[in-house]
Design an enzyme around this catalytic site. Structure first.
Site, mmCIF file in Angstrom:
data_model
loop_
_atom_site.group_PDB
_atom_site.id
_atom_site.type_symbol
_atom_site.label_atom_id
_atom_site.label_comp_id
_atom_site.label_asym_id
_atom_site.label_seq_id
_atom_site.Cartn_x
_atom_site.Cartn_y
_atom_site.Cartn_z
ATOM 1 N N TYR A 75 -8.134 -10.008 -21.080
ATOM 2 C CA TYR A 75 -6.672 -10.342 -20.627
ATOM 3 C C TYR A 75 -5.941 -11.717 -20.945
ATOM 4 C CZ TYR A 75 -8.601 -13.296 -16.698
ATOM 5 O OH TYR A 75 -9.137 -14.378 -16.122
ATOM 6 N N ASP A 125 -8.365 -5.714 -15.413
ATOM 7 C CA ASP A 125 -8.293 -6.847 -16.159
ATOM 8 C C ASP A 125 -7.996 -6.436 -17.652
ATOM 9 O OD1 ASP A 125 -8.545 -8.716 -14.162
ATOM 10 O OD2 ASP A 125 -10.362 -9.422 -14.799
ATOM 11 N N HIS A 169 -9.981 -3.670 -7.883
ATOM 12 C CA HIS A 169 -9.869 -4.485 -8.832
ATOM 13 C C HIS A 169 -10.752 -4.274 -10.123
ATOM 14 C CE1 HIS A 169 -8.295 -7.981 -10.778
ATOM 15 N NE2 HIS A 169 -9.603 -8.448 -10.920
ATOM 16 N N TYR A 173 -16.313 -3.817 -7.874
ATOM 17 C CA TYR A 173 -15.768 -4.508 -6.932
ATOM 18 C C TYR A 173 -15.055 -3.444 -6.071
ATOM 19 C CZ TYR A 173 -16.350 -8.922 -9.320
ATOM 20 O OH TYR A 173 -16.971 -9.737 -10.146
ATOM 21 N N ASP A 180 -4.725 -10.736 -8.514
ATOM 22 C CA ASP A 180 -4.733 -10.570 -9.977
ATOM 23 C C ASP A 180 -4.424 -9.143 -10.527
ATOM 24 O OD1 ASP A 180 -6.406 -12.665 -8.534
ATOM 25 O OD2 ASP A 180 -7.669 -12.826 -10.369
ATOM 26 N N ARG A 255 -3.420 -19.922 -8.335
ATOM 27 C CA ARG A 255 -3.203 -19.026 -9.450
ATOM 28 C C ARG A 255 -3.442 -17.564 -9.265
ATOM 29 N NH1 ARG A 255 -6.742 -21.032 -13.429
ATOM 30 N NH2 ARG A 255 -8.271 -19.348 -13.396
ATOM 31 N N GLY A 258 0.153 -17.249 -8.061
ATOM 32 C CA GLY A 258 0.815 -17.297 -9.458
ATOM 33 C C GLY A 258 0.843 -15.619 -10.024
ATOM 34 N N TRP A 259 -0.206 -15.110 -10.329
ATOM 35 C CA TRP A 259 -0.439 -13.919 -10.880
ATOM 36 C C TRP A 259 0.693 -12.913 -10.079
ATOM 37 C CZ3 TRP A 259 -2.555 -14.114 -15.274
ATOM 38 C CH2 TRP A 259 -3.858 -14.782 -15.358
#
Length: 414
Positions: A75, A125, A169, A173, A180, A255, A258-259
């Site tokens: 990514y 990702d 995700h 997981y 994210d 972050r 932020g994502w």
């Protein structure tokens, strides 16, 4: 008289000696070569180009972006190259197109197979670099790029979900949604559906599923008191990092938030305006912007752990700050957010330039104080504690910062 004469002669000799020494020194200074450092990144360009050219100087091979030793479909190159595609669109300079093309050309063979990618891992990702293909295929019309995009779309069609439809995700997981993941998958999925799905019913189904991901994150991860969102949510509540009542991780990570912000403003580019989810995501974005602004440091930057600014060990962090700056600037430019957030974005951007950006003698631009990586679970186990988030490596020029910095620079230069 003789004494006076000798003193006068001695003084004259000293003067001549001193003058000759000075002349010698001057001569030496003149003989020393003057060293001028060649500017590999011109300083008269806008910051978006200066940072992009700096990345190209650091990583001449785009498959090695993110300090890699060998090529990998991941990514982080997708993030920087997505930013690079916007610089190309703005400047039409061939070098940027060639840099993007080199990544896909190396990692995708003639049959459309993506080297180092595994669909079986069901890792969200890995979707992010699909943005590179969405950019390249309409220009090159190379069939292999279309086939690779179809593979990534197939992953999203088969991605395992929580009981209410939220993407895991990663396969490793189970039952976990991370902030994210929405940025990794949803902008790609929305644009792919818009441009490449002909069946209107199927297209509508994809749009509905995209909006559902935002609905579920809001439902499960948003803290009602602060309006901030927790990094991860575990439906099973089995993870050691998960709250046994809510399933949430412990903290609001810069972050991670932020994502999520970037996911919202980028998905809105492709979601039809008449889709009921369009206005809903704008509403989520406005709630988000209000909450994020409340935890902005007076410097204009944001903290690694957002709401713990005064706690020992916490630090002002570049990647999250760059992401918030981009989100707010684009949100205002596209009419999703009120004008006041442009001022907040400019304050943050100026704070980045003043505090976290340095320029080398050769013109190369550095973005400093970036959290290198952070996640939840895995091996060794990441427990999501405050100590964990502040204890991860801090480095310069992490692509998770340079990419958003480039995009923020473009938005603020409009």
């Amino acid at each position: 008289m003789k004494t006076i004469k000798y003193i006068a002669l001695f003084t004259l000799a000293l003067g001549l000696s001193a003058t000759s020494c000075k002349d010698a020194k001057k001569e030496n200074i003149q003989k020393e070569p003057t060293t001028t450092v060649e500017k590999v990144v011109p300083e008269d360009l806008k910051w978006s180009e200066r940072m992009m050219l700096s990345e190209m100087e650091r990583f001449p091979d785009p498959t090695l972006l993110d300090f890699r030793e060998k090529p990998k479909w991941s990514y982080t190159p997708g993030l920087v190259l997505g930013a690079c595609s916007r610089v190309f669109e703005k400047t039409q300079k061939q070098e940027y197109f060639d840099y993007i093309y080199a990544y896909a050309n190396t990692l995708i063979d003639s049959t459309g197979t993506i080297d180092t990618y595994s669909l079986e891992k069901q890792n969200l990702d890995m979707i992010k670099s699909g943005d590179v293909l969405l950019f390249l295929y309409p220009i090159t019309k190379e069939e292999r790029f279309l086939k690779a995009m179809q593979t990534l779309n197939n992953q999203l069609e088969s991605q395992p979900t929580t009981s209410d439809g939220g993407y895991w995700h990663k396969k490793i997981y189970p039952y976990q949604m991370w902030l994210d993941g929405l940025y990794m998958a949803e902008p790609f999925h929305a644009k792919y559906a818009k441009d490449y799905i002909q069946d209107e019913a199927k297209k509508e189904k994809i749009y509905n599923h995209i909006v559902l991901q935002f609905d579920l994150i809001q439902k499960h991860s948003r803290d009602e008191k602060t309006g901030l969102l927790y990094h991860g949510w575990d439906e099973s509540k089995e993870q050691k990092w998960a709250n046994k009542e809510t399933g949430n991780s412990q903290h609001f990570w810069s972050r991670g938030m932020g994502w999520y912000g970037m996911a919202m403003v980028d998905v809105l580019d492709f979601l039809p305006k008449n889709h009921p989810g369009y206005e809903k995501i704008i509403k989520y974005l406005n709630q988000y912007a209000e909450a994020v602004t409340k935890v902005q440091d007076e410097s204009g930057l944001w903290w690694q752990v957002l709401d713990q600014g005064d706690r020992e060990g916490n630090y002002l962090e570049a990647t999250g700050t760059s992401m918030f700056t981009y989100t707010f600037a684009k949100g205002v430019n596209n009419g999703y957010l009120p004008e006041k957030y442009l001022g907040i974005a400019k304050k943050a951007y100026n704070a980045l330039l003043e505090n976290l950006v340095t320029v080398e003698a050769n013109g190369v631009v550095n973005l400093n104080q970036c959290c290198a990586v952070a996640g939840l679970g895995g091996n060794p186990y990441r427990d999501g504690s405050f100590e964990y988030y502040i204890g991860e490596d801090i480095r310069s020029n992490d692509p998770k910062g340079t990419g958003p910095f480039i995009m923020a620079s473009l938005e603020l230069n409009k």
